[in-house]
Structure formats: structure tokens, C-alpha cells
Write a protein that holds these residues in place. Structure first.
Motif, PDB file in Angstrom:
ATOM      1  N   LEU A 233       0.817  -1.210   0.000  1.00 54.99           N
ATOM      2  CA  LEU A 233       0.000   0.000   0.000  1.00 54.99           C
ATOM      3  C   LEU A 233       0.852   1.263   0.000  1.00 54.99           C
ATOM      4  CD1 LEU A 233      -2.810  -1.041   2.530  1.00 54.99           C
ATOM      5  CD2 LEU A 233      -2.971  -0.936   0.044  1.00 54.99           C
ATOM      6  N   GLN A 234       2.142   1.119   0.319  1.00 55.77           N
ATOM      7  CA  GLN A 234       3.053   2.263   0.332  1.00 55.77           C
ATOM      8  C   GLN A 234       3.979   2.270  -0.889  1.00 55.77           C
ATOM      9  OE1 GLN A 234       4.828   1.476   4.226  1.00 55.77           O
ATOM     10  NE2 GLN A 234       3.723   3.223   5.082  1.00 55.77           N
ATOM     11  N   VAL A 235       3.635   1.547  -1.919  1.00 60.50           N
ATOM     12  CA  VAL A 235       4.506   1.424  -3.099  1.00 60.50           C
ATOM     13  C   VAL A 235       4.762   2.799  -3.711  1.00 60.50           C
ATOM     14  CG1 VAL A 235       2.510   0.931  -4.582  1.00 60.50           C
ATOM     15  CG2 VAL A 235       4.799   0.295  -5.329  1.00 60.50           C
ATOM     16  N   PHE A 236       6.029   3.077  -4.009  1.00 61.21           N
ATOM     17  CA  PHE A 236       6.382   4.372  -4.585  1.00 61.21           C
ATOM     18  C   PHE A 236       7.607   4.298  -5.498  1.00 61.21           C
ATOM     19  CE2 PHE A 236       8.984   8.271  -4.281  1.00 61.21           C
ATOM     20  CZ  PHE A 236       8.159   9.131  -4.983  1.00 61.21           C
ATOM     21  N   ASP A 237       8.735   3.807  -4.976  1.00 60.49           N
ATOM     22  CA  ASP A 237      10.021   3.896  -5.680  1.00 60.49           C
ATOM     23  C   ASP A 237       9.959   3.355  -7.103  1.00 60.49           C
ATOM     24  OD1 ASP A 237      10.402   4.276  -2.970  1.00 60.49           O
ATOM     25  OD2 ASP A 237      12.461   3.555  -3.010  1.00 60.49           O
ATOM     26  N   GLN A 238       9.492   2.103  -7.234  1.00 56.87           N
ATOM     27  CA  GLN A 238       9.495   1.468  -8.548  1.00 56.87           C
ATOM     28  C   GLN A 238       8.549   2.167  -9.520  1.00 56.87           C
ATOM     29  OE1 GLN A 238       8.626   0.299  -5.544  1.00 56.87           O
ATOM     30  NE2 GLN A 238       7.699  -1.724  -5.701  1.00 56.87           N
ATOM     31  N   VAL A 239       7.422   2.672  -9.015  1.00 56.82           N
ATOM     32  CA  VAL A 239       6.484   3.407  -9.869  1.00 56.82           C
ATOM     33  C   VAL A 239       7.110   4.717 -10.326  1.00 56.82           C
ATOM     34  CG1 VAL A 239       4.249   4.585  -9.927  1.00 56.82           C
ATOM     35  CG2 VAL A 239       4.453   2.360  -8.811  1.00 56.82           C
ATOM     36  N   TYR A 240       7.737   5.417  -9.397  1.00 61.67           N
ATOM     37  CA  TYR A 240       8.356   6.712  -9.706  1.00 61.67           C
ATOM     38  C   TYR A 240       9.449   6.574 -10.759  1.00 61.67           C
ATOM     39  CZ  TYR A 240      10.863  11.109  -8.988  1.00 61.67           C
ATOM     40  OH  TYR A 240      11.487  12.320  -9.183  1.00 61.67           O
ATOM     41  N   VAL A 241      10.267   5.526 -10.626  1.00 59.34           N
ATOM     42  CA  VAL A 241      11.411   5.359 -11.530  1.00 59.34           C
ATOM     43  C   VAL A 241      10.984   4.749 -12.862  1.00 59.34           C
ATOM     44  CG1 VAL A 241      13.616   4.176 -11.860  1.00 59.34           C
ATOM     45  CG2 VAL A 241      13.057   5.158  -9.634  1.00 59.34           C
ATOM     46  N   MET A 242      10.141   3.731 -12.836  1.00 53.39           N
ATOM     47  CA  MET A 242       9.837   2.973 -14.048  1.00 53.39           C
ATOM     48  C   MET A 242       8.795   3.639 -14.943  1.00 53.39           C
ATOM     49  SD  MET A 242       9.846  -0.913 -12.493  1.00 53.39           S
ATOM     50  CE  MET A 242       9.682  -1.712 -14.092  1.00 53.39           C
ATOM     51  N   THR A 243       7.770   4.234 -14.346  1.00 48.88           N
ATOM     52  CA  THR A 243       6.673   4.768 -15.159  1.00 48.88           C
ATOM     53  C   THR A 243       6.319   6.212 -14.824  1.00 48.88           C
ATOM     54  OG1 THR A 243       4.953   4.020 -13.614  1.00 48.88           O
ATOM     55  CG2 THR A 243       5.664   2.453 -15.313  1.00 48.88           C
ATOM     56  N   GLY A 244       6.697   6.680 -13.641  1.00 50.83           N
ATOM     57  CA  GLY A 244       6.308   8.028 -13.232  1.00 50.83           C
ATOM     58  C   GLY A 244       4.811   8.171 -13.025  1.00 50.83           C
ATOM     59  N   GLY A 245       4.107   7.055 -12.874  1.00 52.50           N
ATOM     60  CA  GLY A 245       2.649   7.079 -12.718  1.00 52.50           C
ATOM     61  C   GLY A 245       1.902   6.829 -14.010  1.00 52.50           C
ATOM     62  N   GLY A 246       2.587   6.852 -15.135  1.00 55.02           N
ATOM     63  CA  GLY A 246       1.944   6.642 -16.438  1.00 55.02           C
ATOM     64  C   GLY A 246       2.040   5.185 -16.861  1.00 55.02           C
ATOM     65  N   PRO A 247       1.693   4.887 -18.088  1.00 55.21           N
ATOM     66  CA  PRO A 247       1.076   5.804 -19.055  1.00 55.21           C
ATOM     67  C   PRO A 247      -0.407   6.036 -18.755  1.00 55.21           C
ATOM     68  CG  PRO A 247       1.336   3.615 -20.003  1.00 55.21           C
ATOM     69  CD  PRO A 247       1.972   3.566 -18.653  1.00 55.21           C
ATOM     70  N   LEU A 248      -0.862   7.256 -18.973  1.00 54.53           N
ATOM     71  CA  LEU A 248      -2.262   7.651 -18.759  1.00 54.53           C
ATOM     72  C   LEU A 248      -2.707   7.381 -17.321  1.00 54.53           C
ATOM     73  CD1 LEU A 248      -3.804   6.242 -22.084  1.00 54.53           C
ATOM     74  CD2 LEU A 248      -3.031   8.579 -21.620  1.00 54.53           C
ATOM     75  N   PHE A 249      -1.812   7.624 -16.363  1.00 58.41           N
ATOM     76  CA  PHE A 249      -2.091   7.461 -14.922  1.00 58.41           C
ATOM     77  C   PHE A 249      -2.435   6.015 -14.548  1.00 58.41           C
ATOM     78  CE2 PHE A 249      -3.491  11.800 -16.048  1.00 58.41           C
ATOM     79  CZ  PHE A 249      -2.537  12.512 -15.342  1.00 58.41           C
ATOM     80  N   SER A 250      -2.063   5.056 -15.397  1.00 60.14           N
ATOM     81  CA  SER A 250      -2.438   3.654 -15.146  1.00 60.14           C
ATOM     82  C   SER A 250      -1.637   3.020 -14.011  1.00 60.14           C
ATOM     83  CB  SER A 250      -2.256   2.830 -16.425  1.00 60.14           C
ATOM     84  OG  SER A 250      -0.900   2.843 -16.844  1.00 60.14           O
ATOM     85  N   THR A 251      -0.522   3.628 -13.612  1.00 62.39           N
ATOM     86  CA  THR A 251       0.272   3.083 -12.500  1.00 62.39           C
ATOM     87  C   THR A 251       0.430   4.085 -11.360  1.00 62.39           C
ATOM     88  OG1 THR A 251       2.346   3.818 -13.521  1.00 62.39           O
ATOM     89  CG2 THR A 251       1.603   1.583 -14.044  1.00 62.39           C
ATOM     90  N   GLU A 252      -0.297   5.179 -11.416  1.00 59.34           N
ATOM     91  CA  GLU A 252      -0.187   6.182 -10.339  1.00 59.34           C
ATOM     92  C   GLU A 252      -0.855   5.655  -9.077  1.00 59.34           C
ATOM     93  OE1 GLU A 252      -0.421  10.873 -10.392  1.00 59.34           O
ATOM     94  OE2 GLU A 252      -2.443  10.006 -10.334  1.00 59.34           O
TER      95      GLU A 252
END
Length: 297
Positions: A233-252
Motif C-alpha cells: 500500500l506504500q509502493v512508490f520507488d518502482q512506480v516513480y522510476v519505471m513509469t512516473g505514474g503513467g502511461p495515462l495514470f495507469s500506474t499512479e
């Protein structure tokens, strides 16, 4: 007699003071870096405060009302649950299988244990950068080997449907070694006499696993599940580095959204509100899990 009582009381007082002195550094760090930010962020959730501004205006529950009507918040919450439902069960099952494997009497098991645990040592940001290159459809090794065997070249991190599964896969690969070690410690604490009794009763290997191993791993499993859920529930690092929350906010995810609110948009008031929503979610989920596992004992 009174003198003896005074000496005893003085000795007890010194012992108490000494105990408080020992915990004072940890208590100071806890108050300054954990308790104070929690209380202050709760207060700030009732304000409209831009970090670049020196003034903060009180707006009551407007931030919470805005959050409930914020489609991006609900999207981040959905993505967070999506990650959790993929990362937690699959990661735990793989970790348990690996623990069972390296717990057997096989040659080189210490080498396998080391190999499986190595990703845990590396920072998640470094792991994420490496996997970003590996999954790159233009220069990545995975795409190259896929092309050699005739498979389609897939842009994992550019596809809204595949980006989150790719992040989940990398996260499982990174974290499975830690849970494996925890399960391994639990397996090695099980007395061999239980398995001997089960074999005498004619239990197969599968029956031994379900009726001996799993029940005796209940406390270990409870620890692994609770810690893994909190981490997911606290996932952040891998999302920030790999996708930045994209594409189209699908991993934010929620933490990614909180980061953008506070440190990109500088909206600390609303960012604190979303952070408290995450805090309440974590607290609620943890209480449910603790009650469930306590009831199972």
C-alpha cells in the motif's frame, strides 16, 4: 528502617532514570521525525497551504470534500489495490515455494539462498532502473531475446494494460528473498517429530504440507502477510522510476499522488489530506488482519 527505605527508593529512582536515559535518544527521534509530522500533517489537512507561500488559510473540511470528489484520487486508490492484489498473494506464494526448496537437503542450497536474497540488498531505485532498461522495447535485452524466438516485441512500460503487471513483476522479484528468509526461519523452527508422526500415520508429502507445515507456519505467515500488505500500500520507488505514474495514470498509486501534490504542485494542505486517507486505510487493513490472525489461533 527509614534510612534503608530511603536508600531503596533512591536506588529504584536511579534505575528508572537510567532506563529513561537509555530510551531518550530513540524517543526523541520518534517524536521529532514520526509523531510531530503525523500531528502537524493532520492539522495542515484543514488548511489551504502552498509550500511556496508563507500564509495558510483555514478551510475546514474542504480538502476532505474535494478528495471524495477527486477522480484522480480514486484512480490512485484503485491502482494501489490493483498492485496489492497482484503483489501480495503471488509474492508470498513464490517466497514460500522458494523457502521450501532451499530448506531441503540439497547440494549448494546456501548458494541458492544467497542468489534469491541478493535483490533484497540492492536499493529499489537501482533495481527499477535496471529493469526499465531490460524492458525497453528498443534496446532492452528481454525484447532482444523475445525477437530471437519469434515473440512479439512488447512495450511493457508504455502500454496502460501491461505497465502495472510489469511493476508488480519487478516488485515481486525484488522482495521475494526477504519473505523467503522469514518463511525459512519458520520452517526450521518446526520440530521434525511432527513430520515423523505424520509419516507413521501414512500422510503423503502434500498432506504433510497442508496439515503440518501450514498450520505450524501460521504466526510466520501472519507476520509476512501484514508486512507485505503494508509495503504494497506504500509502493512508490518502482512506480516513480519505471513509469512516473503513467502511461495515462495507469500506474499512479496513492503515495505517488501524494508526492505530486506536495512536491510537484506544492499543495501541502491537500497532500496532507490524501496522506491521512492512506494512513487510515493502512490502520484499518492492519487491524482487520491482526483480528483475523488472532481469531485463527
Amino acid at each position: 528502617m527509614q534510612l534503608l527505605k530511603k536508600i531503596k527508593n533512591s536506588y529504584k529512582l536511579r534505575r528508572k532514570l537510567m532506563a529513561y536515559l537509555f530510551i531518550l535518544p530513540s524517543l526523541t527521534i520518534f517524536i521529532l521525525f514520526i509523531l510531530y509530522p503525523i500531528v502537524y500533517s493532520f492539522i495542515m489537512s484543514f488548511y489551504d497551504w502552498n509550500i511556496l507561500s508563507t500564509e495558510a488559510s483555514y478551510i475546514g473540511l474542504d480538502n476532505y470534500n474535494n478528495m471524495l470528489n477527486d477522480s484522480r484520487f480514486w484512480n490512485a486508490l484503485k491502482n494501489t489495490f490493483y498492485f496489492s492484489f497482484g503483489f501480495v498473494p503471488i509474492g508470498i506464494i513464490i517466497s514460500l515455494i522458494l523457502a521450501l526448496f532451499v530448506n531441503r537437503k540439497i547440494k549448494g542450497k546456501n548458494i541458492f539462498r544467497t542468489i534469491y536474497f541478493l535483490p533484497v540488498i540492492a536499493p529499489m531505485s537501482i533495481i527499477a532502473i535496471i529493469w526499465t532498461f531490460l524492458l525497453n522495447p528498443d534496446i532492452g535485452m528481454i525484447s532482444y531475446y523475445f525477437s530471437l524466438i519469434g515473440l512479439e516485441n512488447t512495450a511493457w512500460l508504455r502500454d496502460p494494460d501491461l505497465a502495472m503487471p510489469a511493476v508488480i513483476m519487478v516488485s515481486i522479484w525484488k522482495e521475494m528473498g526477504f519473505n523467503m528468509v522469514v518463511f525459512l526461519a519458520g520452517l526450521q523452527s518446526i520440530d521434525e517429530s511432527y513430520y515423523e508422526a505424520a509419516r507413521i500415520d501414512g500422510a503423503t508429502k502434500l498432506e504433510q504440507f497442508f496439515y503440518v507445515t501450514l498450520p505450524l507456519l501460521k504466526s510466520t505467515t501472519a507476520f509476512v502477510v501484514i508486512m507485505t500488505v503494508i509495503k504494497s500500500l506504500q509502493v512508490f520507488d518502482q512506480v516513480y522510476v519505471m513509469t512516473g505514474g503513467g502511461p495515462l495514470f495507469s500506474t499512479e498509486t496513492l503515495v505517488q499522488y501524494i508526492y505530486k501534490l506536495g512536491f510537484v504542485n506544492f499543495n501541502m494542505g491537500y497532500g496532507s489530506t490524501v496522506a491521512y486517507a492512506l494512513f487510515i486505510l493502512l490502520l484499518f487493513v492492519t487491524i482487520i488482519q491482526l483480528r483475523y490472525f488472532k481469531g485463527e489461533e
